[in-house]
Design a protein around this motif. Structure first.
Motif, short mmCIF file in Angstrom:
data_model
loop_
_atom_site.label_atom_id
_atom_site.label_comp_id
_atom_site.label_asym_id
_atom_site.label_seq_id
_atom_site.Cartn_x
_atom_site.Cartn_y
_atom_site.Cartn_z
N ASN A 89 7.55 -6.30 8.38
CA ASN A 89 6.65 -7.32 7.86
C ASN A 89 5.34 -7.31 8.65
OD1 ASN A 89 5.94 -10.63 8.05
ND2 ASN A 89 6.28 -9.73 6.03
N ASN A 93 2.77 -12.06 3.06
CA ASN A 93 3.08 -11.46 1.75
C ASN A 93 2.86 -9.95 1.71
OD1 ASN A 93 0.30 -11.65 1.94
ND2 ASN A 93 0.01 -11.94 -0.25
N THR A 235 14.28 -5.64 0.85
CA THR A 235 13.37 -6.78 0.64
C THR A 235 14.18 -8.02 0.28
OG1 THR A 235 11.65 -5.28 -0.15
CG2 THR A 235 11.38 -7.60 -0.69
N LYS A 238 14.17 -13.28 -2.73
CA LYS A 238 13.14 -14.18 -3.28
C LYS A 238 11.85 -13.44 -3.64
CE LYS A 238 11.26 -15.61 1.22
NZ LYS A 238 10.96 -16.76 2.11
N HIS A 239 11.64 -12.24 -3.08
CA HIS A 239 10.43 -11.46 -3.35
C HIS A 239 10.61 -10.42 -4.46
CE1 HIS A 239 8.51 -13.29 0.02
NE2 HIS A 239 9.24 -12.68 0.93
N ASN A 242 8.54 -9.96 -7.74
CA ASN A 242 7.07 -9.86 -7.64
C ASN A 242 6.62 -8.72 -6.73
OD1 ASN A 242 6.07 -12.20 -9.24
ND2 ASN A 242 7.41 -13.31 -7.82
N ILE A 243 7.40 -7.65 -6.65
CA ILE A 243 7.06 -6.55 -5.74
C ILE A 243 5.96 -5.66 -6.33
CG2 ILE A 243 7.92 -4.41 -4.70
CD1 ILE A 243 10.53 -5.86 -4.12
N LYS A 371 1.24 -15.10 -5.22
CA LYS A 371 2.68 -15.09 -5.55
C LYS A 371 3.27 -13.68 -5.62
CE LYS A 371 2.79 -19.53 -7.92
NZ LYS A 371 3.10 -20.24 -9.17
N TYR A 373 4.28 -9.98 -3.91
CA TYR A 373 4.68 -9.51 -2.58
C TYR A 373 4.33 -8.03 -2.47
CZ TYR A 373 7.33 -8.99 1.71
OH TYR A 373 7.68 -8.75 3.01
#
Length: 430
Positions: A89, A93, A235, A238-239, A242-243, A371, A373
């Motif tokens: 990370n 985001n 990952t 929750k992500h 939206n990758i 929103k 990621y």
């Protein structure tokens, strides 16, 4: 698995033949006639499984019954048991997917090793095979390492003289044995042109049993699909809806693999095509005009390619899926911005990036929406670009043992002009 030659769609081969031939007639690339569609339910199940058994299942689905499952598993285990990919990370985001933990510190280690194992299963007659490949930096080392000392395999690697880093060169020019390296006084595109000419030459094909091991070869490309499933596995759930993936593009093999992963069901929201100043494809997508410029040498040298081989496969995916190719996000990055964002990643987020990852990060930052990621691919270890990284970041990198052991080794290398007849003599000399 059946595949067709994109240039001659009536030329249809099975997976084994596509691996052995490398290229079809008229230098056409092979493309799968049918691709499986994996349901959302099955994707969820796959993402719960570990990297090696999951990759075996995916590759078995793609290849089919032509190669025994135990042989696919053995190939996957050999290739993917290397130090495995990691996600780090960077900020809230944005993360980096590091693919450079293999023996030559580049993402190509996995696919090259998979291809080497598959070829060893297919070569039942113990025929001498010549693997001819061009490299803009990382392919050469990965291929050389994968096939080093392999019985009945001769590897010949072409690279643009003075246009790859010293460490990249040391990783494959110091091996000798069954590895022949040739420095071409020209660009990567000229190296690639020589490879293609060789595949069209009847004498070379007849007497060398010629093959290629860069992303031209379908086995390497299919292996790379597995990386993208690993991104989702690593990952947080929750992500996953939206990758957005930003891929540093040279010969466009990794982007092709990502699009293939999406086409068979992996829910990648967007893929971003990120290049350096060699921006043939971004300009083409913007204007609709195909106009490759002369290749420019940059600090992200593995991307110094003006005529990427795999672009025809990408166009084929969009045609087959009836996707709009203009929905593909893209961008190119100058040297100044590449350096600027290497500094930003280090000073702001304590992350040491080499130039290729910085290119991908730069475009990702620009294109990422609220929103979403974002994940950019780290395709090579910073030590492979030691001089550049140390100069830009004003730091001293710690050398991994694999590198410090190489630096004083003797290099074995031919030096030639980009002349086909000179190359042909070398290829036909046993």
């Amino acid at each position: 698995m059946k595949l067709y030659n994109i240039k001659h769609k009536n030329e249809i081969v099975n997976f084994s033949d596509a691996v052995i031939l490398g290229l079809g007639s008229n230098q056409g690339l092979f493309f799968p006639k049918k691709l499986p569609k994996i349901s959302k339910k099955k994707i969820k199940k796959l993402l719960k499984i570990k990297f090696i058994p999951r990759s075996q299942k995916i590759l078995s689905m793609l290849i089919g019954s032509e190669i025994k499952k135990k042989n696919i598993y053995s190939s996957v285990k050999s290739a993917f048991s290397l130090n495995q990919p990691k996600i780090l990370n960077i900020k809230k985001n944005i993360s980096c997917f590091e693919l450079f933990h293999g023996p030559t510190l580049a993402f190509k280690d996995y696919g090259a090793k998979f291809m080497a194992k598959i070829l060893s299963f297919l070569n039942t007659k113990n025929k001498l095979t010549t693997i001819l490949t061009a490299t803009s930096g990382d392919t050469g080392a990965a291929v050389a390492n994968a096939f080093y000392k392999m019985k009945n395999i001769r590897v010949v690697i072409l690279y643009p003289k003075g246009k790859i880093s010293n460490i990249q060169k040391k990783l494959f020019c110091t091996l000798g044995k069954n590895i022949t390296t040739i420095a071409i006084d020209g660009s990567f595109d000229e190296c690639q042109k020589l490879v293609k000419k060789s595949f069209n030459d009847k004498d070379i094909k007849k007497y060398t049993n010629l093959n290629s091991a860069n992303s031209i070869n379908i086995s390497r490309l299919l292996a790379q699909i597995c990386y993208f499933f690993e991104i989702f596995h690593l990952t947080k759930k929750k992500h996953r809806k939206n990758i957005v993936l930003s891929i540093p593009c040279g010969n466009f093999g990794n982007l092709t693999a990502g699009l293939l992963a999406k086409s068979i069901g992996l829910p990648i929201k967007k893929l971003i095509l990120s290049t350096n100043s060699n921006d043939t494809i971004p300009r083409f997508l913007k204007t609709g005009i195909w106009n490759p410029y002369k290749t420019i040498s940059t600090i992200s040298n593995a991307m110094d390619i003006s005529k990427p081989n795999n672009w025809t496969r990408i166009e084929e995916i969009f045609r087959r899926k009836k996707w709009n190719i203009h929905s593909l996000k893209y961008g190119s990055v100058s040297e100044k911005k590449t350096k600027k964002n290497m500094k930003e990643l280090f000073k702001k987020y304590k992350y040491i990036s080499e130039p290729h990852a910085s290119v991908a990060y730069t475009i990702l930052k620009k294109k990422l929406k609220k929103k979403e990621y974002g994940i950019f691919l780290g395709t090579a270890h910073p030590i492979k670009f030691k001089n550049t990284v140390e100069k830009v970041l004003k730091i001293k990198l710690k050398e991994p043992k694999i590198i410090s052991n190489l630096l004083n080794l003797k290099e074995f290398c031919h030096n030639i002009k980009p002349n086909f007849n000179t190359l042909k003599k070398i290829l036909l000399t046993k």
